[in-house]
Design a protein around this motif. Sequence first.
Motif, PDB file in Angstrom:
ATOM      1  N   GLU A  75       0.814  -1.208   0.000  1.00 41.16           N
ATOM      2  CA  GLU A  75       0.000   0.000   0.000  1.00 41.16           C
ATOM      3  C   GLU A  75       0.852   1.265   0.000  1.00 41.16           C
ATOM      4  OE1 GLU A  75      -2.864  -0.132   3.131  1.00 41.16           O
ATOM      5  OE2 GLU A  75      -3.521  -2.136   2.574  1.00 41.16           O
ATOM      6  N   LYS A  76       2.052   1.215   0.559  1.00 40.35           N
ATOM      7  CA  LYS A  76       2.909   2.392   0.671  1.00 40.35           C
ATOM      8  C   LYS A  76       3.675   2.700  -0.618  1.00 40.35           C
ATOM      9  CE  LYS A  76       3.565   2.011   5.621  1.00 40.35           C
ATOM     10  NZ  LYS A  76       4.536   1.887   6.703  1.00 40.35           N
ATOM     11  N   VAL A  77       3.747   1.757  -1.527  1.00 34.06           N
ATOM     12  CA  VAL A  77       4.494   1.962  -2.770  1.00 34.06           C
ATOM     13  C   VAL A  77       3.691   2.904  -3.673  1.00 34.06           C
ATOM     14  CG1 VAL A  77       5.417   0.876  -4.847  1.00 34.06           C
ATOM     15  CG2 VAL A  77       5.608  -0.283  -2.643  1.00 34.06           C
ATOM     16  N   LYS A  78       4.292   4.055  -3.970  1.00 30.48           N
ATOM     17  CA  LYS A  78       3.638   5.003  -4.874  1.00 30.48           C
ATOM     18  C   LYS A  78       4.041   4.665  -6.296  1.00 30.48           C
ATOM     19  CE  LYS A  78       3.089   8.572  -1.547  1.00 30.48           C
ATOM     20  NZ  LYS A  78       2.706   9.938  -1.396  1.00 30.48           N
ATOM     21  N   THR A  79       3.082   4.776  -7.191  1.00 33.43           N
ATOM     22  CA  THR A  79       3.355   4.463  -8.587  1.00 33.43           C
ATOM     23  C   THR A  79       3.047   5.662  -9.461  1.00 33.43           C
ATOM     24  OG1 THR A  79       1.139   3.592  -8.951  1.00 33.43           O
ATOM     25  CG2 THR A  79       2.820   2.006  -8.289  1.00 33.43           C
ATOM     26  N   VAL A  80       3.553   5.586 -10.657  1.00 34.39           N
ATOM     27  CA  VAL A  80       3.268   6.579 -11.681  1.00 34.39           C
ATOM     28  C   VAL A  80       2.839   5.802 -12.923  1.00 34.39           C
ATOM     29  CG1 VAL A  80       5.669   6.687 -12.469  1.00 34.39           C
ATOM     30  CG2 VAL A  80       4.158   8.615 -12.866  1.00 34.39           C
ATOM     31  N   THR A  81       1.923   6.369 -13.667  1.00 31.73           N
ATOM     32  CA  THR A  81       1.465   5.715 -14.889  1.00 31.73           C
ATOM     33  C   THR A  81       2.275   6.229 -16.067  1.00 31.73           C
ATOM     34  OG1 THR A  81      -0.775   5.548 -14.009  1.00 31.73           O
ATOM     35  CG2 THR A  81      -0.519   5.298 -16.393  1.00 31.73           C
ATOM     36  N   ILE A  82       2.858   5.309 -16.806  1.00 32.94           N
ATOM     37  CA  ILE A  82       3.530   5.683 -18.051  1.00 32.94           C
ATOM     38  C   ILE A  82       2.733   5.068 -19.195  1.00 32.94           C
ATOM     39  CG2 ILE A  82       5.799   5.923 -16.977  1.00 32.94           C
ATOM     40  CD1 ILE A  82       6.566   3.246 -18.273  1.00 32.94           C
ATOM     41  N   ILE A  83       2.702   5.761 -20.294  1.00 30.34           N
ATOM     42  CA  ILE A  83       2.003   5.276 -21.479  1.00 30.34           C
ATOM     43  C   ILE A  83       3.056   4.813 -22.481  1.00 30.34           C
ATOM     44  CG2 ILE A  83       0.342   5.825 -23.307  1.00 30.34           C
ATOM     45  CD1 ILE A  83      -0.788   6.143 -20.441  1.00 30.34           C
ATOM     46  N   VAL A  84       2.992   3.551 -22.833  1.00 31.15           N
ATOM     47  CA  VAL A  84       3.947   2.970 -23.773  1.00 31.15           C
ATOM     48  C   VAL A  84       3.162   2.404 -24.942  1.00 31.15           C
ATOM     49  CG1 VAL A  84       5.790   1.281 -24.110  1.00 31.15           C
ATOM     50  CG2 VAL A  84       5.536   2.406 -21.896  1.00 31.15           C
ATOM     51  N   ASP A  85       3.384   2.971 -26.095  1.00 33.32           N
ATOM     52  CA  ASP A  85       2.704   2.517 -27.318  1.00 33.32           C
ATOM     53  C   ASP A  85       1.185   2.516 -27.130  1.00 33.32           C
ATOM     54  OD1 ASP A  85       3.035   1.856 -29.979  1.00 33.32           O
ATOM     55  OD2 ASP A  85       3.113  -0.301 -29.594  1.00 33.32           O
ATOM     56  N   GLY A  86       0.694   3.552 -26.422  1.00 36.22           N
ATOM     57  CA  GLY A  86      -0.742   3.718 -26.223  1.00 36.22           C
ATOM     58  C   GLY A  86      -1.335   2.934 -25.062  1.00 36.22           C
ATOM     59  N   THR A  87      -0.520   2.158 -24.353  1.00 34.90           N
ATOM     60  CA  THR A  87      -1.009   1.334 -23.246  1.00 34.90           C
ATOM     61  C   THR A  87      -0.457   1.850 -21.920  1.00 34.90           C
ATOM     62  OG1 THR A  87      -1.029  -0.583 -24.710  1.00 34.90           O
ATOM     63  CG2 THR A  87      -1.114  -1.027 -22.351  1.00 34.90           C
ATOM     64  N   PRO A  88      -1.322   2.104 -20.921  1.00 32.98           N
ATOM     65  CA  PRO A  88      -0.828   2.564 -19.620  1.00 32.98           C
ATOM     66  C   PRO A  88      -0.179   1.425 -18.826  1.00 32.98           C
ATOM     67  CG  PRO A  88      -3.230   2.423 -19.598  1.00 32.98           C
ATOM     68  CD  PRO A  88      -2.780   2.069 -20.988  1.00 32.98           C
ATOM     69  N   HIS A  89       0.912   1.755 -18.130  1.00 33.75           N
ATOM     70  CA  HIS A  89       1.625   0.804 -17.272  1.00 33.75           C
ATOM     71  C   HIS A  89       1.952   1.519 -15.964  1.00 33.75           C
ATOM     72  CE1 HIS A  89       2.375  -2.069 -20.560  1.00 33.75           C
ATOM     73  NE2 HIS A  89       2.539  -0.983 -21.302  1.00 33.75           N
ATOM     74  N   GLU A  90       1.743   0.848 -14.829  1.00 34.21           N
ATOM     75  CA  GLU A  90       2.086   1.397 -13.527  1.00 34.21           C
ATOM     76  C   GLU A  90       3.509   0.959 -13.174  1.00 34.21           C
ATOM     77  OE1 GLU A  90       0.135   3.363 -11.475  1.00 34.21           O
ATOM     78  OE2 GLU A  90      -1.277   3.423 -13.138  1.00 34.21           O
ATOM     79  N   VAL A  91       4.347   1.913 -12.802  1.00 30.84           N
ATOM     80  CA  VAL A  91       5.711   1.608 -12.374  1.00 30.84           C
ATOM     81  C   VAL A  91       5.967   2.331 -11.064  1.00 30.84           C
ATOM     82  CG1 VAL A  91       6.597   1.203 -14.704  1.00 30.84           C
ATOM     83  CG2 VAL A  91       6.695   3.490 -13.744  1.00 30.84           C
ATOM     84  N   PRO A  92       6.860   1.794 -10.213  1.00 33.52           N
ATOM     85  CA  PRO A  92       7.172   2.476  -8.954  1.00 33.52           C
ATOM     86  C   PRO A  92       7.691   3.889  -9.213  1.00 33.52           C
ATOM     87  CG  PRO A  92       8.029   0.250  -8.944  1.00 33.52           C
ATOM     88  CD  PRO A  92       7.552   0.531 -10.345  1.00 33.52           C
ATOM     89  N   LYS A  93       7.170   4.860  -8.477  1.00 36.53           N
ATOM     90  CA  LYS A  93       7.492   6.265  -8.714  1.00 36.53           C
ATOM     91  C   LYS A  93       8.953   6.588  -8.447  1.00 36.53           C
ATOM     92  CE  LYS A  93       5.927  10.903  -7.720  1.00 36.53           C
ATOM     93  NZ  LYS A  93       4.872  11.702  -7.132  1.00 36.53           N
ATOM     94  N   LYS A  94       9.557   6.020  -7.449  1.00 40.38           N
ATOM     95  CA  LYS A  94      10.918   6.371  -7.061  1.00 40.38           C
ATOM     96  C   LYS A  94      12.000   5.599  -7.810  1.00 40.38           C
ATOM     97  CE  LYS A  94       9.928   9.386  -3.898  1.00 40.38           C
ATOM     98  NZ  LYS A  94      10.332  10.760  -3.948  1.00 40.38           N
ATOM     99  N   GLU A  95      11.632   4.674  -8.660  1.00 44.23           N
ATOM    100  CA  GLU A  95      12.628   3.884  -9.376  1.00 44.23           C
ATOM    101  C   GLU A  95      12.824   4.400 -10.798  1.00 44.23           C
ATOM    102  OE1 GLU A  95      12.033  -0.336  -9.237  1.00 44.23           O
ATOM    103  OE2 GLU A  95      11.481  -0.275  -7.125  1.00 44.23           O
ATOM    104  N   LYS A  96      14.046   4.305 -11.268  1.00 41.82           N
ATOM    105  CA  LYS A  96      14.319   4.648 -12.662  1.00 41.82           C
ATOM    106  C   LYS A  96      13.920   3.466 -13.522  1.00 41.82           C
ATOM    107  CE  LYS A  96      18.228   7.654 -11.722  1.00 41.82           C
ATOM    108  NZ  LYS A  96      19.652   7.898 -11.954  1.00 41.82           N
ATOM    109  N   ILE A  97      13.449   3.750 -14.713  1.00 38.07           N
ATOM    110  CA  ILE A  97      13.108   2.681 -15.649  1.00 38.07           C
ATOM    111  C   ILE A  97      14.070   2.793 -16.831  1.00 38.07           C
ATOM    112  CG2 ILE A  97      11.285   4.055 -16.744  1.00 38.07           C
ATOM    113  CD1 ILE A  97       9.776   1.332 -17.135  1.00 38.07           C
ATOM    114  N   THR A  98      14.627   1.680 -17.230  1.00 36.65           N
ATOM    115  CA  THR A  98      15.634   1.692 -18.282  1.00 36.65           C
ATOM    116  C   THR A  98      14.987   1.663 -19.668  1.00 36.65           C
ATOM    117  OG1 THR A  98      15.798  -0.714 -18.423  1.00 36.65           O
ATOM    118  CG2 THR A  98      17.215   0.384 -16.801  1.00 36.65           C
ATOM    119  N   TYR A  99      15.795   1.985 -20.643  1.00 34.92           N
ATOM    120  CA  TYR A  99      15.373   1.898 -22.045  1.00 34.92           C
ATOM    121  C   TYR A  99      14.842   0.495 -22.344  1.00 34.92           C
ATOM    122  CZ  TYR A  99      16.040   1.212 -27.076  1.00 34.92           C
ATOM    123  OH  TYR A  99      15.876   0.878 -28.385  1.00 34.92           O
TER     124      TYR A  99
END
Length: 64
Positions: free
Chosen positions: A6-30
């Motif tokens: 419950e404490k993990v905050k996420t951010v929504t990224i849109i990739v090729d038109g599809t939303p994906h939830e990823v942890p807000k504080k983590e970097k996402i690689t190419y």
Amino acid sequence: MSETAEKVKTVTIIVDGTPHEVPKKEKITYAEVVTLAYPEYPQHPEITYSVTYTKGLRLDQASS
């Protein structure tokens, strides 16, 4: 749901038109971004994809 989940905050990224939830504080690689759109990418890393973004971390914020 556990308290930790419950404490993990996420951010929504849109990739090729599809939303994906990823942890807000983590970097996402190419490779992670491309794999979200093209799951076969890890088996074919010789293929290059163009990745663009908006509202991302500015270069002057990328200190860590």
